[in-house]
Design a protein around this motif. Structure first.
Motif, PDB file in Angstrom:
ATOM      1  N   ARG A 243       4.827   1.411   1.742  1.00  0.00           N
ATOM      2  CA  ARG A 243       5.716   1.544   0.798  1.00  0.00           C
ATOM      3  C   ARG A 243       6.560   2.385   1.393  1.00  0.00           C
ATOM      4  O   ARG A 243       8.014   2.585   1.435  1.00  0.00           O
ATOM      5  N   ALA A 244       5.937   3.785   1.513  1.00  0.00           N
ATOM      6  CA  ALA A 244       6.436   5.030   1.887  1.00  0.00           C
ATOM      7  C   ALA A 244       7.566   4.809   3.143  1.00  0.00           C
ATOM      8  O   ALA A 244       8.760   5.364   3.303  1.00  0.00           O
TER       9      ALA A 244
ATOM     10  N   THR B  11       0.887  -1.138  -0.073  1.00  0.00           N
ATOM     11  CA  THR B  11      -0.091   0.113  -0.085  1.00  0.00           C
ATOM     12  C   THR B  11       1.001   1.185   0.063  1.00  0.00           C
ATOM     13  O   THR B  11       2.076   1.132   0.319  1.00  0.00           O
ATOM     14  N   GLY B  12       0.326   2.226  -0.393  1.00  0.00           N
ATOM     15  CA  GLY B  12       1.285   3.542  -0.448  1.00  0.00           C
ATOM     16  C   GLY B  12       1.832   3.880   1.115  1.00  0.00           C
ATOM     17  O   GLY B  12       2.780   4.255   0.780  1.00  0.00           O
ATOM     18  N   ASP B  13       1.213   4.039   1.924  1.00  0.00           N
ATOM     19  CA  ASP B  13       1.787   4.308   3.169  1.00  0.00           C
ATOM     20  C   ASP B  13       2.773   3.386   3.659  1.00  0.00           C
ATOM     21  O   ASP B  13       3.723   3.812   4.072  1.00  0.00           O
TER      22      ASP B  13
END
Length: 488
Positions: free
Chosen positions: A333-334, A329-331
């Motif tokens: 991965r970041a 997910t975006g969060d």
């Protein structure tokens, strides 16, 4: 679409400064022929490069060498962080090299020129926007190190280490280039962002066996650069045979370069469902093998080398969360990417401090010796021994080495955010294994002295050790600053 590439010279300023340093070192060595002046020029150039990288990065993201939306040079916060750290590591290694250069077996001009060339590759690496720029920058960082490892006149161990390093690195580069060529054959582009978008939009490409082979080759080739198991065998022999300051550069700047290159392709170009399982396996193998073998080491540099292998596993661990859908997910991965960069920054500072302490405690132009040679040195040199102990404790992830402690906390937190609890457990277990040898060496520093002849540390080495230690302490109290920059 115009095929004329725009050029932003301000964005290129850090690379100009680094390359200009190499040219000036050559000119001053030729025209002035005074070793002290040559070293001073290299040191000023490294400091100027670090300042230039930070200033350009503070002004916001800049792109150049663009065709349409695809750019080969992207200078943002993370590129500025990497460029500044690489330049400062070069400055630190120059300070550590004083006793080596004064011993007279290493040519000063060539030594400083090669370090400046390696610094140039590291600065360019952080801003690479396509696979060709990335690989060329990585090789520009690595190629001078082949020579630096074997540059001492009359050193058989150095020559053997240089040949080992050269052969392994050539194989790694060949594998990486083959993988890049196959990726181009699959997607028709080499720009990292365009490659990632193409593979994400077309499931038919990711299902091709050729794509899987290409991804595996690129990841394997870059895994050589970070000495990840099973591509690690070159590291202990090379570190032990190289001059101590060069071993410090290999363990810090070179490893940071490998991490940045691997992170760039994983974050921006390669599909997470293919790279995640591979990176998770590499992380587990690397940290476990590195720690277990380090337990049996009796030579100082080999112990630090195997410790460096284990630390590479911790750096790769957050990327292993990509193996799970929840970790993509975006969060999540970041958080994983920021944790990997932050851990690498924390690690290189502590590793530089550890090598600086070894250089300070060993004879000029000598090797790292054995762990028995370090017995009781903190009683003879309290400040140097204390800094060495703090670096070791930080690498172990214990207070008061707050930088190392927060680094491991950051990794575990990123893994839990990606629902990779099993990998967080492996990291915790390996951290416990690492305590055995880190604390053993730390205790021996304060044990009864072994009667080894006292060495008076050089001022430049003590200065580098002090700065690295203070920097590690400072970022230990403000780790979120590194995380914020790494997340950009």
């Amino acid at each position: 679409m115009s095929l004329v590439q725009s050029v932003d010279n301000v964005a290129m300023l850090p690379a100009y400064l680094a390359a200009g340093t190499a040219v000036l070192v050559l000119l001053f060595d030729l025209l002035v022929a005074r070793p002290a002046v040559t070293v001073a020029v290299a040191a000023l150039g490294a400091a100027g490069t670090a300042a230039g990288a930070a200033l350009v990065g503070a002004a916001g993201e800049r792109r150049t060498f663009c065709v349409g939306a695809d750019c080969s040079w992207v200078w943002g916060g993370r590129a500025a962080l990497v460029g500044a750290v690489i330049a400062l590591l070069t400055l630190g290694v120059l300070a550590l090299s004083g006793p080596l250069l004064r011993a007279g077996r290493t040519p000063v001009g060539e030594y400083c020129f090669l370090l400046a060339c390696a610094m140039t590759g590291g600065v360019v690496l952080g801003a690479a926007g396509d696979l060709i720029t990335l690989i060329v920058a990585l090789e520009t960082l690595t190629l001078p190190l082949y020579v630096l490892v074997g540059l001492r006149r009359g050193s058989l161990a150095g020559a053997e280490a240089a040949v080992t390093f050269f052969v392994v690195s050539v194989v790694a580069t060949t594998v990486t280039l083959l993988g890049a060529a196959l990726l181009y054959a699959v997607a028709g582009t080499l720009h990292l962002d365009r490659l990632g978008a193409t593979l994400a939009a077309r499931d038919d490409l990711t299902d091709l066996p050729l794509t899987t082979v290409a991804v595996a080759l690129v990841v394997a080739g870059l895994a050589f650069k970070v000495a990840a198991v099973p591509f690690h065998a070159w590291a202990p022999a090379t570190y032990d045979g190289a001059p101590l300051p060069v071993a410090a550069y290999l363990s810090t700047a070179s490893k940071l370069g490998g991490v940045v290159a691997l992170l760039a392709v994983v974050q921006r170009a390669l599909p997470g469902d293919l790279t995640g399982p591979v990176l998770a396996a590499l992380a587990v193998l690397t940290m476990t093998v590195g720690n277990l073998v380090a337990l049996r080491q009796r030579r100082t540099v080999r112990l630090l080398a195997w410790s460096s292998v284990a630390q590479a596993g911790y750096i790769l661990a957050p990327l292993g969360a990509l193996a799970l859908a929840a970790g993509r997910t975006g969060d999540a991965r970041a958080a994983a990417y920021a944790a990997a960069v932050a851990y690498a920054i924390f690690f290189v500072l502590l590793e530089l401090a550890a090598f600086a302490a070894v250089v300070a405690l060993r004879p000029a132009d000598g090797d790292g010796g054995t762990l028995a040679d370090l017995r009781g040195v903190a009683r003879r040199h309290p400040w140097v021994g204390g800094a060495f102990a703090l670096a070791l404790i930080g690498l172990a992830g214990l207070p008061p080495g707050l930088a190392g402690l927060f680094a491991k906390v950051t990794v575990v937190r990123a893994l839990l955010a990606g629902h990779a609890g099993w990998l967080a457990l492996v990291v915790a277990l390996n951290a416990v294994i690492g305590l055995a040898y880190y604390l053993r060496v730390t205790a021996s520093l304060y044990a009864t002295p072994a009667g080894v002849a006292t060495v008076r540390p050089a001022r430049t080495v003590v200065l580098a050790l002090g700065v690295a230690t203070v920097a590690a302490v400072v970022i230990g109290f403000a780790p979120q600053l590194v995380l914020d920059v790494a997340a950009r």
